[in-house]
Every structure is written in structure tokens, then in C-alpha cells.
Design a protein around this motif. Structure first.
Motif, PDB file in Angstrom:
ATOM      1  N   SER A 158       1.344  -1.695  -0.015  1.00 29.10           N
ATOM      2  CA  SER A 158       0.065  -0.365   0.037  1.00 29.10           C
ATOM      3  C   SER A 158       0.617   1.361   0.031  1.00 29.10           C
ATOM      4  O   SER A 158       2.150   0.967   0.686  1.00 29.10           O
ATOM      5  CB  SER A 158      -1.083   0.114   1.153  1.00 29.10           C
ATOM      6  OG  SER A 158      -1.695   1.187   1.655  1.00 29.10           O
ATOM      7  N   ALA A 172       0.249   4.411   1.066  1.00 24.70           N
ATOM      8  CA  ALA A 172       0.226   5.125   2.631  1.00 24.70           C
ATOM      9  C   ALA A 172       0.966   3.759   3.382  1.00 24.70           C
ATOM     10  O   ALA A 172       1.801   4.972   4.275  1.00 24.70           O
ATOM     11  CB  ALA A 172      -1.501   4.523   2.857  1.00 24.70           C
ATOM     12  N   ARG A 173       0.858   2.964   3.288  1.00 24.07           N
ATOM     13  CA  ARG A 173       1.482   2.226   4.353  1.00 24.07           C
ATOM     14  C   ARG A 173       3.372   2.356   3.902  1.00 24.07           C
ATOM     15  O   ARG A 173       4.147   2.661   5.335  1.00 24.07           O
ATOM     16  CB  ARG A 173       1.716   0.293   4.581  1.00 24.07           C
ATOM     17  CG  ARG A 173      -0.130   0.642   5.199  1.00 24.07           C
ATOM     18  CD  ARG A 173      -0.048  -1.125   5.532  1.00 24.07           C
ATOM     19  NE  ARG A 173      -1.002  -1.549   4.135  1.00 24.07           N
ATOM     20  CZ  ARG A 173      -1.068  -2.445   4.176  1.00 24.07           C
ATOM     21  NH1 ARG A 173      -0.641  -3.865   4.439  1.00 24.07           N
ATOM     22  NH2 ARG A 173      -2.339  -3.347   2.966  1.00 24.07           N
TER      23      ARG A 173
END
Length: 124
Positions: free
Chosen positions: A66, A68-69
Motif C-alpha cells: 500500500s 500509504a503504508r
């Protein structure tokens, strides 16, 4: 315990290439551009981590990352790289100490962050 370290061998091989990239850039930025250890370490980390992210996505982890991660990962380890460089600048430590200490810390912490945050499997 074995499941925790699954993929560590390919992560470590990619980590060796990452370390070469990081160290080379760190010393170029430090000597040729006369940047501080903190800034040299941060910029070298960002370049090397981008390489590692791509390679680990392909070869180490079976779950797509991800973005975002990944940004959380970059913020955590980027902050650590800045902190290690800042402490080395503050204590007037040799540059080799900066890259060795950060490399050891980022090997273990980077793997755990990758496994638990960036490439975490979604629960169904």
C-alpha cells in the motif's frame, strides 16, 4: 517464529544492494557536496529505500504494498536515518559510524516494518 522470518533471506540480499547504494550516495553527498551527516544519511536512505521497495515488492513479499503504508515506512526509517545522522553530527563521530549504525538498525527494523506495515496481509 519461523513465519515471522519467512522472506528474510531475500530481504537480506536486497538489503545488501540497498546498503551499497546507501553508502555510496552517503559518502558522495558528504564529501563532494559537503552536506551534513544527517542530510546525507536521509537523502541516501530515500534513494536506497526506493530501490528496495521495488525489489521487495517483486521478490520478497507476496502481498502488494500500500502506498500509504509505504509512506509510513519511509517516515519511520527516514526519521531514524535523520536522527542517527544528527546524533553523529552533534557528537562529531566519523561518517563510517553513521552508516554502520543506521545499516544495522534499518536491517532489522526495516524488515519488521515491511512485514507488519508495508506488506501486511489483509485479514478477511
Amino acid at each position: 517464529m519461523t513465519g515471522l522470518w519467512k522472506g528474510f533471506s531475500s530481504y537480506a540480499v536486497i538489503g545488501i544492494a540497498n546498503t551499497v547504494i546507501h553508502w555510496q550516495l552517503f559518502f558522495v553527498l558528504r564529501t563532494a557536496f559537503e552536506l551534513s551527516q544527517a542530510m546525507s544519511n536521509l537523502l541516501a536512505f530515500c534513494a536506497a529505500a526506493s530501490f528496495s521497495f521495488y525489489m521487495n515488492t517483486l521478490y520478497t513479499f507476496t502481498v502488494p504494498a500500500s502506498w500509504a503504508r509505504y509512506l509510513v515506512f519511509m517516515a519511520c526509517l527516514g526519521g531514524l536515518s535523520l536522527l542517527v545522522g544528527w546524533l553523529a553530527d552533534r557528537q562529531s563521530l566519523p561518517a563510517i559510524i553513521t552508516v554502520v549504525v543506521f545499516s544495522v538498525l534499518s536491517l532489522v527494523l526495516g524488515f519488521l516494518l515491511s512485514k507488519w506495515v508495508v506488506f501486511r496481509e489483509r485479514r478477511r
